[in-house]
Design a protein around this motif. Structure first.
Motif, PDB file in Angstrom:
ATOM      1  N   LYS A   1       0.831  -1.208   0.000  1.00  0.00           N
ATOM      2  CA  LYS A   1       0.000   0.000   0.000  1.00  0.00           C
ATOM      3  C   LYS A   1       0.862   1.253   0.000  1.00  0.00           C
ATOM      4  CE  LYS A   1      -4.094  -1.893   2.267  1.00  0.00           C
ATOM      5  NZ  LYS A   1      -4.836  -2.012   3.520  1.00  0.00           N
TER       6      LYS A   1
ATOM      7  N   TYR B   1       3.684   1.626  -1.574  1.00  0.00           N
ATOM      8  CA  TYR B   1       4.471   1.754  -2.801  1.00  0.00           C
ATOM      9  C   TYR B   1       4.176   3.121  -3.430  1.00  0.00           C
ATOM     10  CZ  TYR B   1       6.952  -0.182  -6.839  1.00  0.00           C
ATOM     11  OH  TYR B   1       7.862  -0.439  -7.820  1.00  0.00           O
ATOM     12  N   PRO B   2       5.229   3.870  -3.830  1.00  0.00           N
ATOM     13  CA  PRO B   2       4.959   5.235  -4.321  1.00  0.00           C
ATOM     14  C   PRO B   2       4.256   5.247  -5.676  1.00  0.00           C
ATOM     15  CG  PRO B   2       7.292   4.698  -4.530  1.00  0.00           C
ATOM     16  CD  PRO B   2       6.664   3.553  -3.797  1.00  0.00           C
ATOM     17  N   ALA B   3       3.217   6.065  -5.792  1.00  0.00           N
ATOM     18  CA  ALA B   3       2.499   6.212  -7.058  1.00  0.00           C
ATOM     19  C   ALA B   3       3.223   7.232  -7.930  1.00  0.00           C
ATOM     20  CB  ALA B   3       1.063   6.651  -6.813  1.00  0.00           C
ATOM     21  N   LYS B   4       3.241   6.978  -9.233  1.00  0.00           N
ATOM     22  CA  LYS B   4       3.908   7.896 -10.164  1.00  0.00           C
ATOM     23  C   LYS B   4       2.894   8.740 -10.923  1.00  0.00           C
ATOM     24  CE  LYS B   4       7.344   4.806  -9.537  1.00  0.00           C
ATOM     25  NZ  LYS B   4       7.149   3.626  -8.676  1.00  0.00           N
ATOM     26  N   TYR B   5       1.832   8.095 -11.354  1.00  0.00           N
ATOM     27  CA  TYR B   5       0.818   8.816 -12.125  1.00  0.00           C
ATOM     28  C   TYR B   5      -0.124   9.532 -11.160  1.00  0.00           C
ATOM     29  CZ  TYR B   5       2.202   6.683 -16.520  1.00  0.00           C
ATOM     30  OH  TYR B   5       2.906   6.316 -17.635  1.00  0.00           O
ATOM     31  N   GLN B   6      -0.468  10.761 -11.475  1.00  0.00           N
ATOM     32  CA  GLN B   6      -1.437  11.488 -10.658  1.00  0.00           C
ATOM     33  C   GLN B   6      -2.808  11.308 -11.295  1.00  0.00           C
ATOM     34  OE1 GLN B   6      -0.701  12.580  -7.777  1.00  0.00           O
ATOM     35  NE2 GLN B   6       1.516  12.387  -7.858  1.00  0.00           N
TER      36      GLN B   6
ATOM     37  N   MET C   1     -10.347  12.789 -24.612  1.00  0.00           N
ATOM     38  CA  MET C   1     -10.358  11.604 -23.747  1.00  0.00           C
ATOM     39  C   MET C   1      -8.956  11.113 -23.372  1.00  0.00           C
ATOM     40  SD  MET C   1     -10.239  10.587 -27.004  1.00  0.00           S
ATOM     41  CE  MET C   1     -11.456   9.708 -27.972  1.00  0.00           C
ATOM     42  N   ILE C   2      -7.922  11.691 -23.985  1.00  0.00           N
ATOM     43  CA  ILE C   2      -6.575  11.202 -23.692  1.00  0.00           C
ATOM     44  C   ILE C   2      -6.066  11.842 -22.395  1.00  0.00           C
ATOM     45  CG2 ILE C   2      -4.209  10.984 -24.526  1.00  0.00           C
ATOM     46  CD1 ILE C   2      -5.276  11.213 -27.358  1.00  0.00           C
ATOM     47  N   PRO C   3      -5.688  11.045 -21.400  1.00  0.00           N
ATOM     48  CA  PRO C   3      -5.155  11.612 -20.162  1.00  0.00           C
ATOM     49  C   PRO C   3      -3.846  12.380 -20.435  1.00  0.00           C
ATOM     50  CG  PRO C   3      -5.705   9.292 -19.879  1.00  0.00           C
ATOM     51  CD  PRO C   3      -5.772   9.574 -21.347  1.00  0.00           C
TER      52      PRO C   3
ATOM     53  N   GLU D   1      -1.110  12.654 -18.885  1.00  0.00           N
ATOM     54  CA  GLU D   1       0.162  11.982 -18.619  1.00  0.00           C
ATOM     55  C   GLU D   1       0.547  10.971 -19.692  1.00  0.00           C
ATOM     56  OE1 GLU D   1      -1.461  11.231 -14.703  1.00  0.00           O
ATOM     57  OE2 GLU D   1       0.507  11.631 -13.856  1.00  0.00           O
ATOM     58  N   ASN D   2      -0.369  10.638 -20.599  1.00  0.00           N
ATOM     59  CA  ASN D   2      -0.016   9.725 -21.688  1.00  0.00           C
ATOM     60  C   ASN D   2       1.034  10.342 -22.604  1.00  0.00           C
ATOM     61  OD1 ASN D   2      -1.872   7.995 -20.653  1.00  0.00           O
ATOM     62  ND2 ASN D   2      -2.993   7.669 -22.549  1.00  0.00           N
TER      63      ASN D   2
ATOM     64  N   ALA E   1       4.476  10.627 -16.631  1.00  0.00           N
ATOM     65  CA  ALA E   1       3.937  10.569 -15.270  1.00  0.00           C
ATOM     66  C   ALA E   1       4.343  11.815 -14.490  1.00  0.00           C
ATOM     67  CB  ALA E   1       4.441   9.323 -14.555  1.00  0.00           C
TER      68      ALA E   1
ATOM     69  N   PHE F   1       4.605  12.327 -11.187  1.00  0.00           N
ATOM     70  CA  PHE F   1       5.296  12.157  -9.904  1.00  0.00           C
ATOM     71  C   PHE F   1       4.844  13.259  -8.951  1.00  0.00           C
ATOM     72  CE2 PHE F   1       7.836   9.822 -12.884  1.00  0.00           C
ATOM     73  CZ  PHE F   1       8.264   8.716 -12.186  1.00  0.00           C
TER      74      PHE F   1
ATOM     75  N   ASP G   1       6.382  13.960 -24.862  1.00  0.00           N
ATOM     76  CA  ASP G   1       6.668  13.025 -25.947  1.00  0.00           C
ATOM     77  C   ASP G   1       5.925  13.491 -27.198  1.00  0.00           C
ATOM     78  OD1 ASP G   1       7.152  10.952 -27.629  1.00  0.00           O
ATOM     79  OD2 ASP G   1       6.573   9.364 -26.234  1.00  0.00           O
TER      80      ASP G   1
ATOM     81  N   GLU H   1       4.601   2.895 -13.704  1.00  0.00           N
ATOM     82  CA  GLU H   1       4.060   2.967 -12.352  1.00  0.00           C
ATOM     83  C   GLU H   1       4.709   1.938 -11.430  1.00  0.00           C
ATOM     84  OE1 GLU H   1       1.684   5.102 -11.160  1.00  0.00           O
ATOM     85  OE2 GLU H   1       1.822   4.178  -9.185  1.00  0.00           O
TER      86      GLU H   1
ATOM     87  N   ARG I   1      -2.432   2.104  -5.311  1.00  0.00           N
ATOM     88  CA  ARG I   1      -3.308   3.160  -5.821  1.00  0.00           C
ATOM     89  C   ARG I   1      -4.759   2.935  -5.391  1.00  0.00           C
ATOM     90  NH1 ARG I   1      -0.989   6.128 -10.045  1.00  0.00           N
ATOM     91  NH2 ARG I   1      -3.064   6.636 -10.782  1.00  0.00           N
TER      92      ARG I   1
END
Lengths: 156, 257
Positions: A52, A54-59, A82-84, A86-87, A91, A93, A105, B63, B195
């Motif tokens: 639980k 574990y660090p999350a990268k994506y917000q 519809m494209i997030p 961070e895609n 990410a 962080f 990118d 991730e 998450r």
């Protein structure tokens, strides 16, 4: 009984005691059958908390729009809504603290993930405008002509 | 011995034996699971929506710190092309880490396969991930108690406890487990336990632009995933193995293995 019978027996008993003592010290207290019983839940309970933590990268795109409201509005009005974020932007962080800037990118390889034309009649892929990457302005980046936040050339 | 004494001691013995027998009775995991009815994670894959962009695979690898270039991944996307002759051709180049950008299908040793559009009857994408089964075969084979199921259904690996024997990797009928090249332990999809336990979405589901992937609580009747599982025609992979998978597919085809 004779001594030659007792001696090896003492050795064996001693080994058993040593192994049990080692086990007592080595195996953590929270190790055992947990909620799912012996068959599916035999484990070290504190490992659940380790996962639980574990660090999350994506917000999330909503995290981005907290500051970049103008950007999320512009992309939100386009076909790329519809494209997030961070895609393409990577990410987040702990941006803006760490890292201070995100790398975008803009490569052709990213765009053709969806826009390389494939014949996939039983999937949604056929509903997306597609090109043949080897024929369609090969060698230049898509973003030279198309704005990723408003990709339709007619609207530009 | 008098008859009275005999009956007395018999009654004492029988009741005593009954107590110890009830103490020895094995506890059914299903019963224990029913004792916690509030939360059971489940996953819904809508194969109609998947376009094979592979953003889920990229997001998952980022991730969960799975080396990008190593040929292992916790989730992947398969492309199925079924010809008019009924032949099923499948590929998943690098697990679709970079999406599907080429019409040719990667057939490993036999090279790239070209199928003309006119010969294609059906073609679609199927995302795959750990099924977090209700009776996971991988957990049962672990000799050291390093892999286990939490009470909310996630199947996890204890990295400090895993000895890397590889039984679970062989035991999984879905091939979702692999040997982590850097951690040197068995590794698998965790449903992004870090998450979802903190109110978030899985990395793959949040990265999907087409809502092909959704995580939800199967015990909550108002949850969109639970609703879809109850009300729609969903399928699971390899039902015949008896593992009771908890990843449900909309639009699953018999060709998908």
């Amino acid at each position: 009984m004779k001594r030659h019978v007792w001696r090896p027996l003492f050795v064996v008993v001693g080994m058993v005691v040593v192994i049990l003592l080692f086990r007592l010290l080595y195996v953590p207290d929270d190790f055992g059958s947990q909620d799912r019983g012996y068959t599916f839940g035999y484990h070290r309970l504190s490992n659940e908390q380790e996962w639980k933590d574990y660090p999350a990268k994506y917000q999330d795109s909503s995290y981005c729009s907290g500051c970049h409201e103008d950007k999320s509005e512009s992309v939100g009005a386009s076909g790329h809504a519809m494209i997030p974020c961070e895609n393409c932007h990577g990410a987040a962080f702990n941006h803006p603290e760490d890292p201070e800037t995100l790398t975008i990118d803009r490569s052709r390889e990213l765009c053709i993930r969806c826009h390389s034309e494939l014949y996939m009649p039983s999937s949604g892929r056929n509903d997306i405008p597609g090109i043949d990457p080897s024929q369609h302005n090969a060698g230049i980046e898509c973003s030279d002509c198309h704005n990723p936040h408003n990709p339709s050339l007619e609207d530009m | 011995m008098k008859r009275r004494d005999f009956l007395k001691s018999t009654a004492v013995f029988v009741s005593g034996a009954a107590v110890s027998l009830s103490a020895l009775e094995l506890i059914d995991p299903q019963e224990l699971l029913a004792a916690n009815p509030e939360l059971r994670w489940g996953f819904l894959v809508n194969t109609h929506n998947c376009v094979g962009c592979g953003f889920c695979v990229k997001a998952c690898k980022t991730e969960n710190d799975i080396p990008m270039n190593a040929n292992v991944t916790r989730t992947w996307v398969e492309r199925y092309v079924i010809t008019k002759d009924g032949e099923v051709v499948m590929d998943t180049p690098k697990g679709a880490l970079n999406g599907f950008t080429n019409k040719q299908l990667d057939q490993n040793k036999s090279g790239m396969r070209d199928i003309p559009d006119a010969d294609v009857a059906q073609a679609f994408f199927v995302p795959k991930l750990c099924n977090h089964c209700d009776t996971p075969a991988c957990v049962q084979v672990c000799p050291v108690g390093a892999t286990y199921q939490t009470k909310d259904g996630a199947v996890l690996v204890d990295r400090k406890w895993c000895i890397g024997c590889g039984y679970c990797i062989m035991g999984c009928p879905y091939g979702v487990r692999f040997f982590h090249p850097e951690e040197h332990v068995a590794d698998k999809c965790t449903f992004c336990y870090h998450r979802i336990s903190n109110g978030g979405d899985t990395a793959c589901a949040q990265a999907c632009p087409f809502d092909a992937r959704q995580i939800g609580n199967l015990r909550d009747p108002n949850d969109p995933v639970a609703k879809a599982v109850m009300n729609q025609r969903v399928g699971v992979l390899r039902d015949e193995y008896g593992t009771k998978p908890q990843v449900f597919y909309l639009g699953l085809s018999k060709e998908v293995r």
